[in-house]
Design a protein around this motif. Structure first.
Motif, mmCIF file in Angstrom:
data_model
loop_
_atom_site.group_PDB
_atom_site.id
_atom_site.type_symbol
_atom_site.label_atom_id
_atom_site.label_comp_id
_atom_site.label_asym_id
_atom_site.label_seq_id
_atom_site.Cartn_x
_atom_site.Cartn_y
_atom_site.Cartn_z
ATOM 1 N N GLY A 1 60.656 -16.335 -24.354
ATOM 2 C CA GLY A 1 59.640 -17.163 -23.723
ATOM 3 C C GLY A 1 58.352 -16.427 -23.450
ATOM 4 N N ALA A 2 58.426 -15.104 -23.313
ATOM 5 C CA ALA A 2 57.223 -14.302 -23.073
ATOM 6 C C ALA A 2 56.453 -14.053 -24.358
ATOM 7 C CB ALA A 2 57.598 -12.980 -22.405
ATOM 8 N N THR A 3 57.158 -13.749 -25.464
ATOM 9 C CA THR A 3 56.487 -13.409 -26.715
ATOM 10 C C THR A 3 56.224 -14.617 -27.599
ATOM 11 O OG1 THR A 3 58.598 -13.004 -27.856
ATOM 12 C CG2 THR A 3 57.598 -11.150 -26.673
ATOM 13 N N LEU A 4 56.966 -15.720 -27.381
ATOM 14 C CA LEU A 4 56.795 -16.943 -28.150
ATOM 15 C C LEU A 4 56.785 -18.113 -27.167
ATOM 16 C CD1 LEU A 4 56.637 -17.931 -31.149
ATOM 17 C CD2 LEU A 4 59.113 -18.279 -31.025
ATOM 18 N N PRO A 5 55.641 -18.363 -26.540
ATOM 19 C CA PRO A 5 55.580 -19.320 -25.426
ATOM 20 C C PRO A 5 56.072 -20.725 -25.744
ATOM 21 C CG PRO A 5 53.589 -17.992 -25.512
ATOM 22 C CD PRO A 5 54.350 -17.668 -26.755
ATOM 23 N N VAL A 6 56.024 -21.128 -27.017
ATOM 24 C CA VAL A 6 56.458 -22.487 -27.337
ATOM 25 C C VAL A 6 57.929 -22.700 -27.004
ATOM 26 C CG1 VAL A 6 57.178 -22.062 -29.740
ATOM 27 C CG2 VAL A 6 56.229 -24.288 -29.095
ATOM 28 N N ILE A 7 58.715 -21.611 -26.953
ATOM 29 C CA ILE A 7 60.131 -21.751 -26.605
ATOM 30 C C ILE A 7 60.273 -22.444 -25.253
ATOM 31 C CG2 ILE A 7 62.233 -20.477 -25.988
ATOM 32 C CD1 ILE A 7 61.534 -18.424 -28.098
ATOM 33 N N GLN B 1 54.514 -20.798 -33.707
ATOM 34 C CA GLN B 1 54.177 -19.458 -33.226
ATOM 35 C C GLN B 1 52.850 -19.447 -32.476
ATOM 36 O OE1 GLN B 1 54.549 -17.585 -37.149
ATOM 37 N NE2 GLN B 1 56.192 -16.284 -36.353
ATOM 38 N N ALA B 2 51.943 -20.325 -32.845
ATOM 39 C CA ALA B 2 50.625 -20.352 -32.207
ATOM 40 C C ALA B 2 50.588 -21.208 -30.945
ATOM 41 C CB ALA B 2 49.583 -20.869 -33.204
ATOM 42 N N ALA B 3 51.551 -22.115 -30.776
ATOM 43 C CA ALA B 3 51.512 -23.062 -29.656
ATOM 44 C C ALA B 3 51.759 -22.356 -28.327
ATOM 45 C CB ALA B 3 52.549 -24.161 -29.868
ATOM 46 N N ARG B 4 50.995 -22.750 -27.334
ATOM 47 C CA ARG B 4 51.121 -22.180 -25.991
ATOM 48 C C ARG B 4 51.423 -23.239 -24.932
ATOM 49 N NH1 ARG B 4 51.061 -18.427 -28.832
ATOM 50 N NH2 ARG B 4 49.960 -16.428 -28.660
ATOM 51 N N THR B 5 51.016 -24.466 -25.167
ATOM 52 C CA THR B 5 51.059 -25.498 -24.132
ATOM 53 C C THR B 5 51.836 -26.713 -24.624
ATOM 54 O OG1 THR B 5 49.033 -26.573 -24.917
ATOM 55 C CG2 THR B 5 48.790 -24.760 -23.330
ATOM 56 N N GLU C 1 57.568 -27.257 -48.646
ATOM 57 C CA GLU C 1 56.268 -26.629 -48.887
ATOM 58 C C GLU C 1 55.465 -26.448 -47.605
ATOM 59 O OE1 GLU C 1 57.493 -29.173 -50.441
ATOM 60 O OE2 GLU C 1 57.783 -28.502 -52.519
ATOM 61 N N ALA C 2 55.733 -27.304 -46.609
ATOM 62 C CA ALA C 2 54.988 -27.237 -45.349
ATOM 63 C C ALA C 2 55.676 -26.383 -44.301
ATOM 64 C CB ALA C 2 54.772 -28.651 -44.802
ATOM 65 N N LEU C 3 56.859 -25.832 -44.616
ATOM 66 C CA LEU C 3 57.594 -25.070 -43.612
ATOM 67 C C LEU C 3 56.810 -23.866 -43.100
ATOM 68 C CD1 LEU C 3 60.202 -24.848 -41.996
ATOM 69 C CD2 LEU C 3 61.195 -23.524 -43.875
ATOM 70 N N PRO C 4 56.087 -23.106 -43.942
ATOM 71 C CA PRO C 4 55.282 -22.001 -43.380
ATOM 72 C C PRO C 4 54.262 -22.477 -42.358
ATOM 73 C CG PRO C 4 55.508 -21.749 -45.754
ATOM 74 C CD PRO C 4 56.043 -23.110 -45.413
ATOM 75 N N ASP C 5 53.640 -23.632 -42.604
ATOM 76 C CA ASP C 5 52.660 -24.164 -41.654
ATOM 77 C C ASP C 5 53.342 -24.598 -40.355
ATOM 78 O OD1 ASP C 5 50.683 -23.782 -43.533
ATOM 79 O OD2 ASP C 5 50.746 -25.844 -44.270
ATOM 80 N N PHE C 6 54.524 -25.195 -40.479
ATOM 81 C CA PHE C 6 55.276 -25.632 -39.300
ATOM 82 C C PHE C 6 55.636 -24.431 -38.431
ATOM 83 C CE2 PHE C 6 59.575 -26.417 -37.479
ATOM 84 C CZ PHE C 6 59.248 -27.419 -36.582
ATOM 85 N N VAL C 7 56.163 -23.376 -39.043
ATOM 86 C CA VAL C 7 56.540 -22.179 -38.290
ATOM 87 C C VAL C 7 55.309 -21.537 -37.664
ATOM 88 C CG1 VAL C 7 57.489 -19.844 -38.484
ATOM 89 C CG2 VAL C 7 58.622 -21.751 -39.649
ATOM 90 N N ALA C 8 54.218 -21.456 -38.409
ATOM 91 C CA ALA C 8 52.990 -20.858 -37.879
ATOM 92 C C ALA C 8 52.462 -21.663 -36.694
ATOM 93 C CB ALA C 8 51.935 -20.773 -38.979
ATOM 94 N N ALA C 9 52.581 -22.988 -36.777
ATOM 95 C CA ALA C 9 52.125 -23.823 -35.669
ATOM 96 C C ALA C 9 52.957 -23.583 -34.413
ATOM 97 C CB ALA C 9 52.170 -25.297 -36.078
#
Length: 796
Positions: A658-664, A742-746, A732-740
Motif C-alpha cells: 500500500g505504501a509503494t503502490l497506493p492503488v492497492i 501503477q500510476a493511480a493514487r486516488t 494488447e491493452a494489458l500494459p496500459d492497464f497495468v501502467a494505469a
C-alpha cells in the motif's frame, strides 16, 4: 298415484339454473390464501427450459443464499413459489433464536410457508391471477426496473444503496406503490443492467399465464442409483459401532454437496436424517443442528439437490469405492467397542471429543486430514452467507498446515488424551443473553488450561524442541496438507497450495484445533441464532486462532517468538493478551535451523517457508512465481508464450504494498480480471489483503487497519464467491492497464480506470461477462462450478 314428470323436470331445471348462477357468482369471488392461482391452459414457455435459465443469469446472483434480499431464494422452483419474507435471517441484535426457514426442511408446502409469514411474489395472495400482471409483485418489480434504466456503464447514484450494510426494503403488493415512489431505481434486477425487451416480455408472458413452475428433473443412471443404494446401506448398518461411526460421518458431511466422481454426469446430493427408510421419499428431520436430538427413529438418506448450484454453498465431497474402503479400514478395522451409544444432550453437543471417544482418535484425525481442504472450506467459506461473525477474527491472508498424525499428541498418547478431553468443550449451546458472559469465562478458562497442558506436554516430549517431521507432508501425495486462506471482509476463500507472499502468520492445526473449529463454526453454529449465540461463537474462534498461532511458534526460535507475537497483537490486543490468552512458551527451543535471522520477523517467516517447502515439496504443487518472484524474472515452462507475457506484466503489481503502490489501498477485496485476445481469454483474481494491527476484537476494525502494509495477491482463475468488481482488458491493452494501476493514487483515478476497463453493474455486457467467469470454472474445474453472488459488487 302417478306423479307428473313435468313439475319434477321444472324443479330440476330451476335447481340447475340456481347452481349455475352460484357458480358464476362464485367465480368472481377473490381467491384467498392457500388457493391455487388461475393458470392459462395454453403455456407459451416451459419453466425449466425457458424461465429458469433467465432467472439463473439475471436474478440468482443476488437471490441465492440465506442473505438473499427478503429471503427470496430463486435457485429452485420451491424457492420461487415460497416467495419473500420481511424477516431477515441476518440480525446482529436478535435476542432470541428465530425459527429456521430452510427450503426443503422447515416447511413442505406453500401453505406452510404462508403460515410462517412468507408471501407470494408471483400472484396476489388474495386474488390469485384475477388481478392480472398488476397482482404480481415480481412483475411490478421487473416493470419498475424497465421504466427506470440506468445509463450504460455509469456509476450508480448515491441514493442507490448496495452491499450488505444497508437494510433491505421488502414491499408487499399493498405497499409497492409507496416503495416505487420512494425508490424509482428499486426495480429488478436491482442496481444493474436491466432485462432486454425480449427477456422482459418472456417473463411477463410467463407470469400472465400463471407462472407455472416445475422442479428440476432428476433422472439418475443405473450406476448412480446403485451407488445411492450402496451408500445408504453403509450409513444405516446395524451394530453399536456402525451406528456411532455413521453419526460421526453424518455430522461431518451434512453441509457437503456429495457426488460420485467415478460416474460421469453424477448429480449432487445432501446427506440428511430422514424419518423414512431407503426406497421411500425422503422426509428430513427438522432439527436445527445435525447433532440435535432426533426425537424419532430415522435413517441416513441421500437427497438429490434439485436446484441451481451457488458457489458460496457448493462445498463438494466425493464418494466412491476407494472412500468406502478407506472408511472401513479407519473406523471399523480396529478392535474397539462401546457399551452404550452416546445421547444428544447438552454435554454431547458441547464436547464431540467425549461424545465420540470410543472411535479411535487417530482414525478421526486421519479422516479429517484426508479431505482437509473440505473441512477448512466448511468453516472458512461455509454455507453461512454473511460470515463476518467468524471472518473478522482472522487475518486477510495466511497459510494453514497440520501436525503429522504419526506424532500428534492427542491421537497418540492415551494419558494426555484423558487429561485434555474434558477441557475441549465448546460454548454457544445456550442462546440467552445472560449466558454470554458466563459461557465465555467457563470455556475460555478451560481452553487456557488445555493450552498450558499442551505446552508442558510438548516441551517435555521433545526437550530439544520441535522438529520438521512433526508437520504433515500429505504422506507424499495429498495436496490438502498445504492450504492458503484469504479473508475478504465478511467472506473468505481457501485454495490448496501456498499462495501469495510469505504471510505474517501461519496456523499449525492439530486434531483438537481442527475438530473444535469445525464443530464450533459448522455443526454447532446456528445462522438463525441469537446475539448471544453468535457472540460466543466469535469469541471462541478468537481463541482458536490464537491457539493455532501459538502452535506455529513452537517451530520458531524461542528468542524470536515474542517479537512475532507482538507484531500480531499490537495496541489494545496486548491488554487482551494479558487478560484472555495463556502465556507463550518462551523457553523450549526449536530444532530447526534459522541461520542469521535474529531480530527480523520477515526473515524468520521466509526461512520457515523454505523449511516447509523442503518438508512438503512433493505436494506443494505449482510454484507461485507470480507472487513470490523478487527479481521479476520467474518463468513457468508449463505456460504458453502469451500467458507468460501476461504474468510478466502482472508480477510488479504483486510485489507492491500500500505504501509503494497506493492503488492497492483503493482496490476492492476481490476483483476478477478477464484478459482477451481474438482466439482465447485468461482469467485472474486480484486479491487485496488488508493489514491489521490485530484481529483480536469484535468491533472497531477500521481503527486497526494498516493500509500502507496492504498487499495484492494475483491468482490464476477465480477466487471467492463474491466478486467485488471486474475488469475486462484486451491483451494488447494489458500494459496500459497495468501502467494505469501503477500510476493511480486516488479513488478518482481508480474510477477513471473503471471508465475504460471496468465492468460496472450497469455495463451493457455485465451479465454476459459474469456468466463467462462461471463458464471458465466449468471449463477448468467443473465439479466446483457455481453461480457467483453480486451482493458485494461495488460501485467503482
Amino acid at each position: 298415484m302417478k306423479l307428473s314428470s313435468r313439475p319434477f323436470r321444472g324443479l330440476i331445471g330451476l335447481g340447475l339454473l340456481t347452481l349455475t348462477a352460484l357458480i358464476i357468482a362464485c367465480s368472481e369471488i377473490p381467491q384467498y390464501p392457500h388457493s391455487e392461482p388461475a393458470v392459462s391452459p395454453q403455456q407459451s414457455f416451459a419453466y425449466q427450459r425457458d424461465i429458469k435459465p433467465l432467472l439463473e443469469n439475471r436474478c440468482m446472483a443476488c437471490h441465492g443464499c440465506y442473505d438473499a434480499p427478503c429471503q427470496l431464494k430463486l435457485t429452485s422452483a420451491d424457492g420461487v413459489k415460497r416467495g419473500a419474507s420481511q424477516q431477515q435471517v441476518y440480525n446482529a441484535m436478535r435476542l432470541e433464536d428465530m425459527p429456521p426457514t430452510r427450503l426443503g426442511t422447515d416447511a413442505q408446502s406453500e401453505a406452510q410457508w404462508r403460515e410462517q409469514g412468507f408471501f407470494s411474489v408471483l400472484h396476489d395472495a388474495d386474488q390469485g391471477a384475477a388481478a392480472g400482471l398488476n397482482g404480481s409483485l415480481l412483475f411490478r418489480m421487473l416493470e419498475l426496473g424497465q421504466r427506470n434504466p440506468l445509463p450504460a456503464n455509469s456509476r450508480l447514484p448515491d441514493e442507490i444503496k448496495i452491499g450488505t450494510a444497508h437494510s433491505f426494503s421488502c414491499p408487499t403488493l399493498d405497499t409497492f406503490a409507496d416503495y416505487a415512489q420512494a425508490n424509482p431505481h428499486g426495480g429488478m434486477p436491482y442496481a444493474t443492467t436491466g432485462l432486454s425487451a425480449d427477456e422482459f416480455a418472456r417473463l411477463s408472458q410467463w407470469i400472465a399465464e400463471g407462472a407455472v413452475t416445475e422442479p428440476m428433473p432428476w433422472q439418475p443412471s443405473a450406476a448412480e442409483t446403485a451407488s445411492i443404494e450402496r451408500w445408504e446401506n453403509f450409513f444405516n448398518q446395524t451394530g453399536r459401532r456402525e451406528h456411532l461411526v455413521a453419526r460421526y460421518l453424518f455430522e461431518h458431511l451434512f453441509v457437503a454437496h456429495i457426488h460420485f466422481p467415478t460416474i460421469n454426469g453424477s448429480s449432487f446430493y445432501e446427506l440428511v436424517r430422514s424419518s423414512t427408510p431407503p426406497g421411500e421419499p425422503v422426509v428430513p428431520l427438522r432439527t436445527v443442528r445435525p447433532n440435535d436430538a432426533p426425537e424419532q427413529a430415522f435413517y441416513y438418506r441421500l437427497r438429490p439437490l434439485r436446484e441451481t448450484l451457488v458457489e458460496k454453498t457448493h462445498i463438494t465431497y466425493g464418494l466412491d469405492d476407494q472412500r468406502m474402503q478407506r472408511w472401513q479400514q479407519l473406523f471399523l478395522g480396529d478392535d474397539w467397542d462401546l457399551a452404550v451409544l452416546p445421547g444428544y444432550g447438552y454435554s454431547e453437543r458441547a464436547n464431540p471429543f467425549a461424545t465420540f471417544i470410543s472411535i479411535p482418535a487417530k482414525a478421526r484425525y486421519e479422516f479429517m486430514l484426508d479431505t482437509a481442504e473440505y473441512f477448512v472450506r466448511t468453516f472458512i467459506r461455509g454455507p453461512v452467507c454473511r460470515g463476518q461473525v467468524a471472518t473478522d477474527v482472522i487475518r486477510d491472508h495466511f497459510w494453514a498446515i497440520f501436525e503429522d498424525p504419526a506424532q500428534e499428541a492427542y491421537v497418540n498418547n492415551p494419558l494426555y488424551r484423558s487429561q485434555t478431553t474434558p477441557l475441549l468443550g465448546l460454548p454457544g449451546q445456550d442462546s440467552d443473553l445472560l449466558d454470554l458472559g458466563s459461557a465465555w469465562l467457563k470455556y475460555s478458562s478451560k481452553r487456557n488450561q488445555y493450552l498450558q497442558l499442551r505446552h508442558q506436554h510438548y516441551g517435555q516430549r521433545k526437550t530439544g524442541g520441535a522438529t520438521l517431521d512433526e508437520l504433515w507432508d500429505g504422506d507424499g501425495y495429498n495436496q490438502d496438507a498445504l492450504l492458503t486462506i484469504f479473508r475478504h471482509h465478511d467472506s473468505a476463500s481457501v485454495r490448496k497450495g501456498l499462495w501469495g507472499k510469505v504471510p505474517d502468520t501461519i496456523w499449525v492445526m492439530d486434531y483438537p484445533l481442527l475438530e473444535r473449529t469445525y464443530y464450533e463454526l459448522v455443526v454447532n453454529f446456528n445462522v438463525f441464532g441469537s446475539l448471544s449465540h453468535q457472540a460466543q461463537t466469535r469469541l471462541y474462534f478468537d481463541l482458536i486462532r490464537n491457539g493455532s498461532e501459538q502452535n506455529f511458534l513452537r517451530f520458531v526460535p524461542a528468542a524470536q517468538r515474542r517479537a512475532l507475537y507482538d507484531q500480531w497483537y499490537q495496541g489494545h490486543a496486548q491488554l487482551k493478551d494479558a487478560i484472555a490468552y495463556t502465556d507463550l512458551d518462551r523457553n523450549t527451543p526449536t530444532a530447526l535451523d534459522y541461520g542469521d535471522t535474529q531480530g527480523n520477523n520477515a526473515a524468520v517467516m521466509r526461512r520457515f517457508a523454505v523449511l516447509l517447502a523442503e518438508r512438503a515439496g512433493a505436494v506443494s504443487g505449482t510454484p507461485d512465481t507470480l507472487n513470490r518472484c523478487p527479481q521479476n524474472n520467474c518463468q513457468r515452462p508449463d505456460l504458453g508464450p502469451e500467458q507468460q507475457k501476461i504474468q510478466r506484466l502482472l508480477q510488479p503489481l504483486a510485489q507492491g504494498t500500500g505504501a509503494t503502490l497506493p492503488v492497492i489501498q483503493q482496490l476492492p477485496e476481490v476483483s476478477f480480471l478477464r484478459i482477451t485476445s481474438a482466439e482465447q481469454r485468461w482469467v485472474y483474481s486480484l486479491v487485496h489483503n488488508r493489514a491489521h494491527t490485530n484481529v483480536a476484537f469484535m468491533f472497531g476494525e477500521k481503527d486497526r487497519l494498516q493500509p500502507e502494509r496492504d498487499d495484492l495477491t494475483i491468482m490464476e482463475g477465480t477466487l471467492g464467491s463474491y466478486p467485488n468488481f471486474s475488469f475486462d482488458v484486451e491483451l494488447e491493452a494489458l500494459p496500459d492497464f497495468v501502467a494505469a494501476l501503477q500510476a493511480a493514487r486516488t479513488a478518482e483515478q481508480l474510477h477513471s480506470i473503471a471508465d475504460r476497463w471496468g465492468v460496472r453493474r450497469t455495463h451493457p455486457q455485465f451479465w454476459e461477462i459474469l456468466s463467462d467467469f462461471r463458464q471458465y470454472v466449468e471449463e477448468t474445474d467443473p465439479t466446483q462450478a457455481g453461480l457467483f453472488d453480486i451482493n458485494r459488487y461495488q460501485n467503482l
